[in-house]
Each structure stands twice: as structure tokens, then as C-alpha cells.
Design a protein around this motif. Structure first.
Motif, mmCIF file in Angstrom:
data_model
loop_
_atom_site.group_PDB
_atom_site.id
_atom_site.type_symbol
_atom_site.label_atom_id
_atom_site.label_comp_id
_atom_site.label_asym_id
_atom_site.label_seq_id
_atom_site.Cartn_x
_atom_site.Cartn_y
_atom_site.Cartn_z
ATOM 1 N N ALA A 146 12.891 -13.647 -98.062
ATOM 2 C CA ALA A 146 14.042 -13.348 -98.070
ATOM 3 C C ALA A 146 14.255 -13.402 -100.219
ATOM 4 N N GLY A 147 12.834 -13.486 -100.977
ATOM 5 C CA GLY A 147 12.771 -13.874 -101.928
ATOM 6 C C GLY A 147 11.267 -14.225 -102.260
ATOM 7 N N ASP A 148 11.415 -14.483 -104.096
ATOM 8 C CA ASP A 148 9.731 -14.132 -103.967
ATOM 9 C C ASP A 148 9.542 -15.511 -104.822
ATOM 10 N N ALA A 149 9.742 -17.036 -104.588
ATOM 11 C CA ALA A 149 9.807 -18.180 -104.739
ATOM 12 C C ALA A 149 8.823 -18.554 -104.154
ATOM 13 N N TRP A 150 8.124 -17.617 -103.069
ATOM 14 C CA TRP A 150 6.723 -18.092 -102.049
ATOM 15 C C TRP A 150 5.872 -17.910 -103.728
ATOM 16 N N ARG A 151 5.577 -17.182 -104.620
ATOM 17 C CA ARG A 151 4.645 -16.863 -105.927
ATOM 18 C C ARG A 151 4.326 -18.311 -106.252
ATOM 19 N N ARG A 152 5.177 -18.558 -106.601
ATOM 20 C CA ARG A 152 4.825 -20.548 -107.567
ATOM 21 C C ARG A 152 4.065 -20.887 -106.938
ATOM 22 N N HIS A 153 4.083 -20.726 -105.447
ATOM 23 C CA HIS A 153 2.636 -21.711 -104.790
ATOM 24 C C HIS A 153 1.473 -21.233 -104.728
ATOM 25 N N ALA A 154 1.706 -19.513 -104.397
ATOM 26 C CA ALA A 154 0.649 -18.470 -103.826
ATOM 27 C C ALA A 154 -0.695 -18.848 -104.363
ATOM 28 N N ASP A 155 -1.572 -18.721 -103.945
ATOM 29 C CA ASP A 155 -3.117 -18.062 -104.617
ATOM 30 C C ASP A 155 -3.026 -16.641 -105.265
ATOM 31 N N ALA A 156 -4.112 -16.916 -105.758
ATOM 32 C CA ALA A 156 -4.091 -15.210 -106.615
ATOM 33 C C ALA A 156 -4.226 -14.166 -105.358
ATOM 34 N N GLY A 157 -4.755 -15.142 -104.127
ATOM 35 C CA GLY A 157 -4.502 -13.350 -103.142
ATOM 36 C C GLY A 157 -6.543 -13.085 -103.248
ATOM 37 N N THR A 158 -6.030 -12.199 -101.708
ATOM 38 C CA THR A 158 -7.414 -11.434 -101.713
ATOM 39 C C THR A 158 -7.286 -10.066 -101.628
ATOM 40 N N ARG A 159 -8.114 -9.440 -101.773
ATOM 41 C CA ARG A 159 -7.541 -7.797 -101.519
ATOM 42 C C ARG A 159 -7.675 -7.431 -99.840
ATOM 43 N N VAL A 160 -7.575 -7.073 -99.059
ATOM 44 C CA VAL A 160 -7.630 -6.436 -97.613
ATOM 45 C C VAL A 160 -7.677 -4.810 -97.078
ATOM 46 N N ARG A 161 -8.390 -4.596 -96.713
ATOM 47 C CA ARG A 161 -8.200 -3.061 -95.997
ATOM 48 C C ARG A 161 -8.589 -3.571 -94.462
ATOM 49 N N GLN A 162 -8.172 -2.853 -93.796
ATOM 50 C CA GLN A 162 -8.014 -3.059 -92.021
ATOM 51 C C GLN A 162 -8.036 -1.445 -92.087
ATOM 52 N N PHE A 163 -8.355 -0.999 -90.681
ATOM 53 C CA PHE A 163 -7.849 -0.389 -89.897
ATOM 54 C C PHE A 163 -8.219 -0.174 -88.956
ATOM 55 N N TYR A 164 -7.865 0.691 -87.842
ATOM 56 C CA TYR A 164 -7.833 0.531 -86.170
ATOM 57 C C TYR A 164 -8.248 1.403 -85.669
ATOM 58 N N LEU A 165 -9.334 0.908 -84.725
ATOM 59 C CA LEU A 165 -10.103 2.130 -83.818
ATOM 60 C C LEU A 165 -9.683 2.573 -82.556
ATOM 61 N N ALA A 166 -8.940 1.801 -82.246
ATOM 62 C CA ALA A 166 -7.615 2.371 -81.321
ATOM 63 C C ALA A 166 -6.270 0.653 -81.394
ATOM 64 N N ILE A 167 -5.460 1.971 -80.488
ATOM 65 C CA ILE A 167 -4.173 1.339 -80.426
ATOM 66 C C ILE A 167 -3.508 1.935 -79.076
ATOM 67 N N ARG A 168 -2.983 0.581 -78.672
ATOM 68 C CA ARG A 168 -2.367 1.335 -76.959
ATOM 69 C C ARG A 168 -1.156 -0.354 -77.060
ATOM 70 N N GLU A 169 -0.778 0.429 -76.242
ATOM 71 C CA GLU A 169 -0.058 -0.890 -75.745
ATOM 72 C C GLU A 169 -0.543 -2.033 -75.064
ATOM 73 N N GLY A 170 -0.854 -3.233 -75.931
ATOM 74 C CA GLY A 170 -1.579 -4.573 -75.379
ATOM 75 C C GLY A 170 -2.514 -4.559 -76.027
ATOM 76 N N LEU A 171 -3.132 -3.375 -76.189
ATOM 77 C CA LEU A 171 -5.034 -4.026 -76.621
ATOM 78 C C LEU A 171 -4.694 -2.622 -78.338
ATOM 79 N N THR A 172 -5.333 -3.443 -79.548
ATOM 80 C CA THR A 172 -5.775 -2.877 -80.785
ATOM 81 C C THR A 172 -7.074 -3.598 -80.937
#
Length: 166
Positions: free
Chosen positions: A19-45
Motif C-alpha cells: 500500500a506504499g513504499d515506506a518499506w524502502r526506509r527499512h529494507a536492505d539493498a536486495g538480491t537479484r532472483v531468477r526462477q523458472f518452473y519445471l512443473a506446475i499443476r494444482e497442488g504441486l510446483t
């Protein structure tokens, strides 16, 4: 007995829009994440995640909602990169920021590429029903909205936007 975070293979988390960006005052610099899926179905990824400064992980998640089965294993980086050719949907890219919240940590994901400008927060809990005093920058809860899972967004794009280009 309800599962706790200490129980092997259980992840308990709640997800929120911001609901806003006030979180940025308390956040670390962040980490890059790259992800992909090999399987996606109801109840399982089945997901492969490459995260800056960490070893790649393959993660199997079962179930739905705020308490799910979660099993993670290291995978060699070369294997992780080769597995990308077998992915389902498109690659999810984001920068994950950590924000302290009492004895908990809020993980704020700033999505990039096709999912931009979406920003979401996840809070991992020690037990189902654990009380959390939410800061005012936390908005609507989407824990039970399957459109906001990373797996669904890898297939369908932002819940509020157009489907991504693959």
C-alpha cells in the motif's frame, strides 16, 4: 496438531500487495532472483531458483494456502542453467528485499520484466495463525488468491495485467 516452521518440509507464509513504499526506509539493498518452473499443476510446483550470492536450488512445493509442503535441494549451477530449456512458462525475475518486522522478516519482491511494476510482500511465520502486527505499507492480503503465486504468474502474467511475452 497444526504444522510449525520447525516441522520438516513445511512453509507457512502470508502474501500481500503493498500500500506504499515506506518499506524502502527499512529494507536492505536486495538480491537479484531468477526462477523458472519445471512443473506446475494444482497442488504441486517444481521450481529452480538462481539467487545472487547463493547456490541454485530446486524446490518442490505441495498443497495450497498459507501452510504448504516445501522441499529444497542444492543443484549445480550448470545443471540449473541447462534445466531452463525445459521450463514451463516464462522466467520470473525480481529483486528481493528483506525488511525486519519484530522477530519476523518481510520479503519484499519487486518484480522485473513482464511482471513489472508488481511489488509483493511475503512473511514466513513460525506457526499457522501466528499474530503479526502489520505496518501500514502492507496492503491487501492475497495468500489465498492463486493468481498471485509465482507459478501462476509464470504462466499467466500479472493478475492485473496482460499475459507476458514468452
Amino acid at each position: 496438531m497444526r504444522p510449525t516452521l520447525d516441522a520438516m518440509g513445511i512453509e507457512i507464509e502470508r502474501k500481500f500487495l503493498l500500500a506504499g513504499d515506506a518499506w524502502r526506509r527499512h529494507a536492505d539493498a536486495g538480491t537479484r532472483v531468477r526462477q523458472f518452473y519445471l512443473a506446475i499443476r494444482e497442488g504441486l510446483t517444481v521450481r529452480v531458483r538462481l539467487r545472487e550470492g547463493r547456490k541454485p536450488m530446486i524446490t518442490i512445493k505441495t498443497g495450497a494456502g498459507d501452510a504448504r509442503g516445501e522441499y529444497e535441494y542444492e543443484v549445480p549451477e550448470a545443471d540449473a542453467r541447462e534445466l531452463e530449456a525445459a521450463r514451463v512458462g516464462f522466467v520470473v525475475e525480481k529483486r528481493r528485499h528483506l525488511v525486519p518486522l519484530g522477530d519476523l522478516t518481510v520479503e519484499v519482491d519487486v518484480f522485473e520484466g513482464a511482471l513489472s511494476p508488481l511489488v509483493m510482500a511475503e512473511i514466513e511465520l513460525p506457526a499457522v495463525g501466528h499474530a503479526v502486527d502489520l505496518p501500514d505499507w502492507i496492503g491487501r492480503e492475497v495468500t489465498d488468491d492463486p493468481r498471485y503465486t509465482n507459478a501462476a504468474m509464470a504462466l499467466n502474467g500479472r493478475p492485473d495485467g496482460d499475459a507476458p511475452q514468452r
